[in-house]
Design a protein around this motif. Sequence first.
Motif, mmCIF file in Angstrom:
data_model
loop_
_atom_site.group_PDB
_atom_site.id
_atom_site.type_symbol
_atom_site.label_atom_id
_atom_site.label_comp_id
_atom_site.label_asym_id
_atom_site.label_seq_id
_atom_site.Cartn_x
_atom_site.Cartn_y
_atom_site.Cartn_z
ATOM 1 N N ASP A 1 52.857 -23.886 -16.424
ATOM 2 C CA ASP A 1 51.754 -23.756 -17.389
ATOM 3 C C ASP A 1 50.463 -23.297 -16.720
ATOM 4 O OD1 ASP A 1 53.380 -24.550 -19.419
ATOM 5 O OD2 ASP A 1 52.831 -26.651 -19.277
ATOM 6 N N TYR B 1 52.520 -27.842 -23.549
ATOM 7 C CA TYR B 1 52.551 -26.452 -23.095
ATOM 8 C C TYR B 1 51.197 -25.783 -23.359
ATOM 9 C CZ TYR B 1 53.687 -21.470 -23.881
ATOM 10 O OH TYR B 1 53.693 -20.112 -23.899
ATOM 11 N N ILE C 1 48.193 -24.736 -20.528
ATOM 12 C CA ILE C 1 47.731 -23.370 -20.271
ATOM 13 C C ILE C 1 46.226 -23.270 -20.500
ATOM 14 C CG2 ILE C 1 47.891 -20.963 -21.008
ATOM 15 C CD1 ILE C 1 50.746 -21.454 -21.765
#
Lengths: 362, 388
Positions: free
Chosen positions: B152, B182, B186
């Motif tokens: 990520d 997720y 990020i």
Amino acid sequence: MKKNIKAVKPATKTSLITYAIVAVLFLIVIIMDATGAMSSLFRGLLVPICTYAILAVSLNLVVGILGELSLGHAGFMCVGAYASAFFSVLTEDTITNAWIRFPLALIIGGISAAIFGIIIGIPVLRLKGDYLAIVTLAFGEIIKNIVTVLYVGIDSKGLHFSAESSMALGLEPDGKNIIKGALGITGMPKDSNFYIAFAILLVTLIVAYNLVNSRSGRAIMSIRDNRIAAESIGINVTKYKLIVFALSAFFAGLAGVLYSHNLSSLTANTNNFGYNMSILILVIVVLGGIGSIRGSVISAIILTALPELLRSVKEYRMLVYAIVLIAMMIFNNSEKTKNLRSSISLKKFAEAKLKTRKGGTK
Amino acid sequence: MKKIIALLLSAILVLVCFASCGSTEEAGNANDEAVIRIGGIGPLTGDASVYGTAAMNGAQLAVNEINAAGGINGIKVEFRAEDDVHDAEKSVNAYNILKDWGMDALVGTVTSNPCIAVKDEAANDNIFLLTPSGTAVECIDVPNAFRVCFSDPNQGVASADYIADNAIATKIAVIYNSSDAYSTGIYEKFNAQAGVKGLEIVAAESFTADTKTDFSAQIQNIKNSGAELVFLPIYCQEASLILNQAKQAGLSVKFFGCDGLDGILSIENFDTSLAEGVMLLTPFSKDAQDEATQNFVKAYRENYDEETLNQFAADGYDAVYIIKAAAEKAGITADMSASEICDALKVAMTEISVDGVTGEGITWTADGEPSKAPKAVIIKDGVYTSMD
């Protein structure tokens, strides 16, 4: 010897049989382990089986003994799991001995779940029946949703809390983000093992049986059977309801501690701390027989092992699982099985009675 | 009638019990043969089943190809996939089943959270683990674990780098899913790297799994913020809604996404013209023209459903070939134990370079992270086109 058997109360006999069954199962596991006959799968299932048995017995206190339907049991498990996992990750470096750390984690997990049980119990127990069931369901979901947005970190300045993101915590460079919202907690020490889990199961059983057979237990069951009659003879309904609710939450919290320290990643989702789990625990209780503590333990073993045994049918697994569940429910509840069971036990009972009478007259 | 039903049901119960016993026995006997056993774990049922099924299909396809070509070092490969329903506890059970089966190496698990639980078990037993798509950092923080996909943080950093280095935009808005590991993973790294690269984040809007249908508030905020580009580190289902609602709100900016956006063109009832000009960084695109991808896509379509042909399938496919490359480098033989194989593969992984469908010349460091260049793709005339 025979006179002693006669002196044992039926209620004590029920609990002794349960202890005997559990002890035999324990011995079988020990022997299998020693002889190397145990597969990895079975070894891996031991702690979950104990966890689910504890959960089922604790829910049975509410559903079977108090007679109220609770659908938020996984919420208490969630509180216990998160509180203890937070503690363990926090103190992993300072308390290096697992035999000190884990009991502390158990106490923290159990007590924080019990506190939540009381907090939730006070408003919830004003309700009855279906209303109570729905409200407990809602509370279970609230707990799950809160922990998924909770961020907690620690640095040299102390603890930081946020409900937004880990950046909003404003940690110092030396800080450590412990609860990471949807990512949950990772890196718990693997402190759960079968012996501790089994010991807690035993404690749960002893407490449950002693409660049922005590003065308080009779008061609780009188509330279940007829609330108005119970109130009219001066039983404090709210007090006893709260006792059961808190006790049940406490043991659910202990189960949560076992659960979280058996896996190194902990996140709250529908399957482990949401209504799916609450329903699963209820299914275990219903299959084992509402109010039957022994039944809860046995059905916890069956329902935990069944999905794994059904892996050979691949994607039809959950379908077959459901069919087997229906079959077991029907089989367990049919008149014929009930007659069969009672005829077997009656016969034994009559024989035992006859023998003791003969022994007595001599 | 009742009796018959009762008998039938009990018969099923007994049969099922025997069936499960039988399969474990077979597995026990098979242990003596000279084969390399590769286990796979992923969600084959439940909400996340599309990822697990794709990765396991991809791995099975690779195993079939390898066996047809003579195996690894002349040894046949056996592959067995087990379901974990995207649940950590079930995943450990699946792992234990594969261990009983005599697994030599594990391709899994497909999803991050179960992977974190399983990697600890695998580290205890010293069994080699290669996750095709477990993106969380903690998935591979043990010496025996490696991964095929980007982590990520890497995606966040790579996205910020790409936007800054190619001067695509300077004022950036983000919409991310705060209830998804997720997406937040990020976003956090993107945010940090954007600061380093001099990009300005003018709006950071979030939504959760419960509020993933109406984005009008977020879109309005972005419109007011004067952003030139919206970064979408989310999955394609929500992205398709955002694109639709942005169009209706008259928001005309550039959109940039990560591998989660892959598959946006195959969403049902989605007007693909809305996705025109959307850029994404993805390791795999099924419309890529290189030979390796073309061969893989062709073989996959022959054997499995088109719906599962996504980057997870490619990751699973590559994972098996990576194990093959490492095993050949290490000179694995059939009589080695899983622990010996793990020790050998661990070293070999840092020495190999693999050309797969998810990247060319992929190499690994000892911490398990792959090093490969992300492919930037832009949607042009309804197809993914390389931006390079």
